[in-house]
Design a protein around this motif. Structure first.
Motif, PDB file in Angstrom:
ATOM      1  N   ASP A   1      -1.126  -3.690   7.059  1.00  0.00           N
ATOM      2  CA  ASP A   1      -0.155  -3.629   8.151  1.00  0.00           C
ATOM      3  C   ASP A   1      -0.231  -4.883   9.023  1.00  0.00           C
ATOM      4  O   ASP A   1       0.796  -5.411   9.461  1.00  0.00           O
ATOM      5  CB  ASP A   1      -0.404  -2.391   9.018  1.00  0.00           C
TER       6      ASP A   1
ATOM      7  N   TRP B   1      -3.841 -10.923  -3.158  1.00  0.00           N
ATOM      8  CA  TRP B   1      -3.091  -9.823  -2.540  1.00  0.00           C
ATOM      9  C   TRP B   1      -2.572  -8.853  -3.595  1.00  0.00           C
ATOM     10  O   TRP B   1      -2.374  -7.681  -3.329  1.00  0.00           O
ATOM     11  CB  TRP B   1      -1.947 -10.412  -1.697  1.00  0.00           C
TER      12      TRP B   1
ATOM     13  N   GLU C   1       1.457 -12.948  -8.318  1.00  0.00           N
ATOM     14  CA  GLU C   1       1.392 -11.656  -9.003  1.00  0.00           C
ATOM     15  C   GLU C   1       0.235 -11.578  -9.992  1.00  0.00           C
ATOM     16  O   GLU C   1       0.007 -10.545 -10.603  1.00  0.00           O
ATOM     17  CB  GLU C   1       2.706 -11.401  -9.745  1.00  0.00           C
TER      18      GLU C   1
ATOM     19  N   ILE D   1       2.403 -13.918  -2.434  1.00  0.00           N
ATOM     20  CA  ILE D   1       3.439 -13.733  -3.447  1.00  0.00           C
ATOM     21  C   ILE D   1       2.881 -13.681  -4.864  1.00  0.00           C
ATOM     22  O   ILE D   1       3.433 -13.008  -5.730  1.00  0.00           O
ATOM     23  CB  ILE D   1       4.483 -14.870  -3.313  1.00  0.00           C
TER      24      ILE D   1
ATOM     25  N   ASN E   1       3.208 -21.633  -2.070  1.00  0.00           N
ATOM     26  CA  ASN E   1       3.343 -20.378  -1.326  1.00  0.00           C
ATOM     27  C   ASN E   1       2.237 -20.210  -0.300  1.00  0.00           C
ATOM     28  O   ASN E   1       1.941 -19.103   0.136  1.00  0.00           O
ATOM     29  CB  ASN E   1       3.332 -19.190  -2.286  1.00  0.00           C
TER      30      ASN E   1
ATOM     31  N   ARG F   1      -9.684  -4.832  -0.580  1.00  0.00           N
ATOM     32  CA  ARG F   1      -9.315  -5.257   0.775  1.00  0.00           C
ATOM     33  C   ARG F   1     -10.419  -4.958   1.793  1.00  0.00           C
ATOM     34  O   ARG F   1     -10.521  -5.651   2.809  1.00  0.00           O
ATOM     35  CB  ARG F   1      -7.983  -4.625   1.179  1.00  0.00           C
TER      36      ARG F   1
ATOM     37  N   ALA G   1       1.470  -7.536   7.429  1.00  0.00           N
ATOM     38  CA  ALA G   1       2.921  -7.335   7.514  1.00  0.00           C
ATOM     39  C   ALA G   1       3.438  -7.518   8.938  1.00  0.00           C
ATOM     40  O   ALA G   1       4.626  -7.344   9.190  1.00  0.00           O
ATOM     41  CB  ALA G   1       3.294  -5.959   6.986  1.00  0.00           C
ATOM     42  N   GLY G   2       2.543  -7.833   9.892  1.00  0.00           N
ATOM     43  CA  GLY G   2       3.003  -8.175  11.233  1.00  0.00           C
ATOM     44  C   GLY G   2       2.701  -7.160  12.319  1.00  0.00           C
ATOM     45  O   GLY G   2       3.154  -7.316  13.449  1.00  0.00           O
ATOM     46  N   ALA G   3       1.922  -6.114  12.014  1.00  0.00           N
ATOM     47  CA  ALA G   3       1.626  -5.102  13.031  1.00  0.00           C
ATOM     48  C   ALA G   3       0.736  -5.673  14.138  1.00  0.00           C
ATOM     49  O   ALA G   3      -0.031  -6.610  13.898  1.00  0.00           O
ATOM     50  CB  ALA G   3       0.938  -3.907  12.385  1.00  0.00           C
TER      51      ALA G   3
ATOM     52  N   LEU H   1       3.593  -0.977   7.126  1.00  0.00           N
ATOM     53  CA  LEU H   1       3.662  -0.331   8.441  1.00  0.00           C
ATOM     54  C   LEU H   1       4.292   1.064   8.390  1.00  0.00           C
ATOM     55  O   LEU H   1       5.074   1.441   9.253  1.00  0.00           O
ATOM     56  CB  LEU H   1       4.464  -1.193   9.430  1.00  0.00           C
TER      57      LEU H   1
ATOM     58  N   ALA I   1      -3.894  -2.050  -2.666  1.00  0.00           N
ATOM     59  CA  ALA I   1      -4.698  -1.281  -1.719  1.00  0.00           C
ATOM     60  C   ALA I   1      -6.006  -0.847  -2.374  1.00  0.00           C
ATOM     61  O   ALA I   1      -6.096  -0.763  -3.585  1.00  0.00           O
ATOM     62  CB  ALA I   1      -3.916  -0.061  -1.262  1.00  0.00           C
TER      63      ALA I   1
ATOM     64  N   ARG J   1       0.879  -1.159   0.000  1.00  0.00           N
ATOM     65  CA  ARG J   1       0.000   0.000   0.000  1.00  0.00           C
ATOM     66  C   ARG J   1       0.922   1.216   0.000  1.00  0.00           C
ATOM     67  O   ARG J   1       2.077   1.098   0.428  1.00  0.00           O
ATOM     68  CB  ARG J   1      -0.884   0.014   1.243  1.00  0.00           C
TER      69      ARG J   1
ATOM     70  N   GLU K   1      -5.564  -0.109   4.675  1.00  0.00           N
ATOM     71  CA  GLU K   1      -4.206   0.161   5.143  1.00  0.00           C
ATOM     72  C   GLU K   1      -3.886  -0.696   6.378  1.00  0.00           C
ATOM     73  O   GLU K   1      -2.844  -1.347   6.452  1.00  0.00           O
ATOM     74  CB  GLU K   1      -4.150   1.637   5.554  1.00  0.00           C
TER      75      GLU K   1
END
Lengths: 325, 467
Positions: B440, B212, B274, B272, B205, B220, B443-445, A273, B216, A268, B436
């Protein structure tokens, strides 16, 4: 009406400052035929700069004190809200994240890119057969629109992409990060692409400068017994000093304007993050996507002052070393 | 499973219908008023229309061409299309509106409609539509087009969400294969299925494809809000529509997304890919060799590609139930009329509403709907499914209709069915923040603090703008 400064003003000022200073001319009366012609010739540029740089900036400055929005329901009036937008910006942790990212990027990219540019310029300044081919190859990325190369780099930086295939070979499979998905590597990936994409521009400027250094100086240095390093240190560097400073300054400004890559490449814009969120992303996101023109304008004004301050400080520091000419 | 409308939808349609008759009953005001349908097209006219160009814009363009050649030519109405890329569609229209260059007709993605209606950029079409037309649609289309008790839009197709699967792979690991929204996997059951698939070596994978690479934006929110809604959370507090605190960052939403995050950490999710090929052909580039990704979490639009490649091995499974019912998504692109180039209602520059309606009426006619359903594999927007065997009882996509006919908008209701995206002008802001935050979290937030953060932003925005 644009809440986004193009940065054209700073660059234009830098170009003017970097050109050699002319010997002072005699004072003339104001309205000779020459000055009128001069004004006529510069009129298109002056009008364009006024319309697209000065006026938008004045508007942005004004909007930054209001709650102006891009779209409003019928009947909603724009109100003067003083420094509220500025307070909101400074209290927003994302602003500080963006600023930190900008600074990190500049600190890494400016020296690294200038070094590579000089290195490449010296390489392609050799009098070898076919050197033009290499000049062209190094310059090609400049001719590609950043957005287009960003899209291609997304594929190259895929965890199973070409870049990782290369790293896996040279590290025996020990290093293959998720460049754009892992917050720890995202900025590194962006830096790699950015240097690749714009180093050719600096290279061309420095190449022109290198070719301006008189061959006689090198001959004299060799007669005095200078080796290659001494020639580089005492002839080449002083000879290209001004263009080198110009390259440093302009790279700094362009580094602060980092946008296309971080908007297009991560999962994004500015992600993951907020690891690649920059001030430009913050400005566009706030002013355009969130339609908060007032707050976006405040961000633009702050951004301009930051870039201005960095540029002024940089020039001051460098000038103290004294002019070599 | 019944395919009847819920009482809420009927009530909604009745409201719209009443409003329609109220307009029609004011004949004096209707004369020469461009903002009200008076049944008379004032003269030959060319209308500009912005239209999104997705991966397959065929049906939209065919519909416009057929209108211009047929009914449009008879009525003296020509539609002039301005194509705009799907990625920055709302931004483009917003810019046009800010510059006083709104087109006469716009094509809107689901709830994008509401911010534009809120800002006065659209004209209601309540006065144009009659009861017969309202009855013709599924309730969800009417609900999607309604904002502040006025009807603003109608869509040529509905949408559906689910998990496409390779039946043979599920059978191989001995998984139970749900057949209706009422016997959906629970969250834990779904997790076990994915773990078994992974252990059996399916999906290099990760066994679950979640598109994905769409990036954005709308996907989502559309695709992953059902996770939190199924747990009992939501994007906004629908009782007040004034904030998201407690629903978007409540224990239900946090719990479901925490679970999702562990799936990412354990390599169950394919981040992964595309393009769309991982589900159909796998790394060796050949179909039906067993190396394809076994599950694909996506909407109806993949049906034609998937069914061509998988044939009888393709099966559509409801989304997992995280505790409060299996929730699908609903809504799609819809047609709306602008309030004129300047975007100010009743300013006299509006296009003749009757002319604009002539196009919308045609674009939602059975003839046009067929183009969308056959061309895109889209879900029919109509109450009558006679022409669409795939969506009838026993059809391969009956599930979508089950979701839509059990649609509701109460997150506390333990009911299987789609939940409409909230009808608030803050939708685009909420969508962007959620999209958003979801990226995140992947991505592990930290889930709780990420959601707390966006809730703060959403509540602040709603207060600032006064939505």
């Amino acid at each position: 009406m644009s809440a986004i400064p193009s940065g054209g003003a700073e660059v234009a000022a830098e170009v003017a400052a970097a050109t050699p200073i002319r010997p002072p001319q005699k004072q003339r009366s104001r309205f000779t035929a020459d000055t009128v012609t001069g004004w006529l010739f510069s009129a298109p540029a002056i009008i364009l700069i006024a319309c697209f740089i000065i006026l938008p900036f004045i508007l942005a400055f004004y909007f930054s004190f209001t709650n102006e929005r891009l779209l409003s329901p019928p009947g909603r009036e724009t109100q003067w809200i003083g420094f509220d937008n500025y307070a909101r910006v400074f209290n927003n942790p994302r602003f500080w994240t963006a600023l930190t990212n900008n600074i990190t990027f500049s600190i890494v990219v400016v020296p690294l890119q200038t070094f590579f540019a000089l290195f490449l310029a010296i390489l392609v300044n050799q009098k070898l057969r076919g050197v033009v081919v290499f000049r062209t190859i190094f310059f090609i990325p400049i001719t590609v629109v950043m957005a287009a190369s960003a899209v291609i780099w997304v594929v190259l930086l895929n965890p199973q992409g070409l870049i990782n295939a290369f790293f896996e070979i040279i590290t025996f499979g020990n290093f293959s990060p998720d460049w754009l998905g892992d917050p720890a590597y995202a900025m590194a990936g962006i830096i790699m692409v950015s240097i690749w994409a714009s180093v050719g521009f600096q290279m061309v400027i420095l190449l022109a400068a290198l070719q301006d250094v008189p061959e006689s100086l090198y001959e004299a240095a060799r007669l005095d017994g200078a080796n290659n390093w001494q020639q580089f240190r005492n002839v080449t560097l002083p000879g290209i000093r001004n263009p080198l400073l110009f390259v440093l300054t302009i790279t700094t400004i362009l580094a602060f304007r980092l946008f296309d890559q971080v908007w297009i490449m991560p999962d994004r814009p500015g992600g993951p993050l907020d690891a690649t969120r920059t001030l430009m992303v913050d400005i566009v996101d706030t002013g355009l996507n969130q339609q908060a023109v007032g707050r976006g304008s405040a961000l633009s004004v702050i951004f301009l002052f930051i870039v201005l301050a960095v540029t002024i400080v940089q020039r001051r520091l460098v000038k103290q070393e004294g002019e070599i000419k | 499973m019944t395919h009847s409308r819920t009482s809420r939808q009927v009530a909604l349609m009745a409201t719209v219908a009443l409003a329609g008759t109220a307009f029609a009953a004011a004949p004096a005001a209707a004369q020469d008023d461009a903002n009200v349908c008076d049944g008379v097209i004032d003269g030959p006219v060319t209308l500009e229309m912005t239209m999104h160009t997705g991966s397959n814009p065929g049906a939209e363009m065919e519909t416009v061409d057929a209108f211009n050649a047929g009914p449009g030519a008879e009525l003296g109405v020509t539609i002039d299309v301005i194509p705009i890329g799907e990625q920055a569609y709302e931004t483009a229209i917003t810019s046009a509106a800010a510059a006083g260059e709104m087109p006469d007709l716009v094509d809107m993605d689901g709830p994008s409609l509401y911010p534009f209606a809120f800002n006065g950029l659209l004209s209601p079409i309540t006065s144009c539509v009659d009861q017969e037309k309202l009855d013709y649609f599924l309730g969800s289309i009417i609900e999607q087009g309604t904002y502040n008790d006025e009807l603003y839009s109608l869509g040529s197709f509905e949408s559906g969400m689910g998990i496409w699967a390779h039946k043979s792979m599920l059978e191989d690991i001995g998984a139970r294969i749900p057949t209706s929204i009422d016997d959906a996997w629970t969250g834990d059951e779904f997790e076990q299925v994915m773990r078994d698939l992974q252990a059996a070596g399916y999906g290099a994978n990760g066994p679950l494809d979640i598109k994905w690479h769409y990036g954005a934006g709308e996907w989502r929110a559309y695709g992953f809000a059902p996770i939190i809604q199924s747990a009992g959370g939501d994007l906004i507090d629908r009782s007040t529509m004034k904030g998201s605190d407690g629903v978007l960052n409540g224990p239900e939403a946090v719990g479901a997304l925490n679970q999702f995050q562990t799936w990412v950490d354990d390599g169950l999710i394919d981040l992964i890919a595309e393009d769309d090929n991982n589900f159909t052909v796998g790394p060796d580039g050949e179909a039906n060799t067993g190396d394809e990704t076994p599950l694909s979490w996506v909407g109806h639009w993949m049906h034609s590609l998937y069914s061509e490649n998988l044939g009888d091995d393709l099966v559509l499974i409801p989304l997992p139930d995280f505790g409060n019912g299996s929730k699908g998504a609903m809504g799609s692109w819809n047609w709306a009329v602008s309030s004129g180039p300047d975007g100010v209602p009743n300013s006299g520059d509006e296009a003749d509403l009757d002319a604009a309606w002539a196009f919308i009426d045609y674009a939602t006619s059975p003839e046009s709907v067929l183009r969308f359903v056959n061309g895109y594999g889209a879900v029919p927007p109509t109450a009558d499914l006679a022409d669409f065997p795939g969506f009838q009882e026993g059809g391969d996509r009956e599930l979508y209709i089950d979701y839509l006919s059990n649609a509701h908008s109460d997150p506390n209701l333990e009911q299987n069915g789609s939940m409409a995206r909230p009808a608030t002008a803050a939708y685009l802001f909420i969508r962007d923040r959620f999209s958003e935050a979801f990226a995140d979290i992947v991505a592990g937030a930290d889930v709780q603090s990420t959601l707390d953060n966006i809730v703060m932003q959403i509540d602040q925005e709603i207060e600032d703008v006064g939505y």
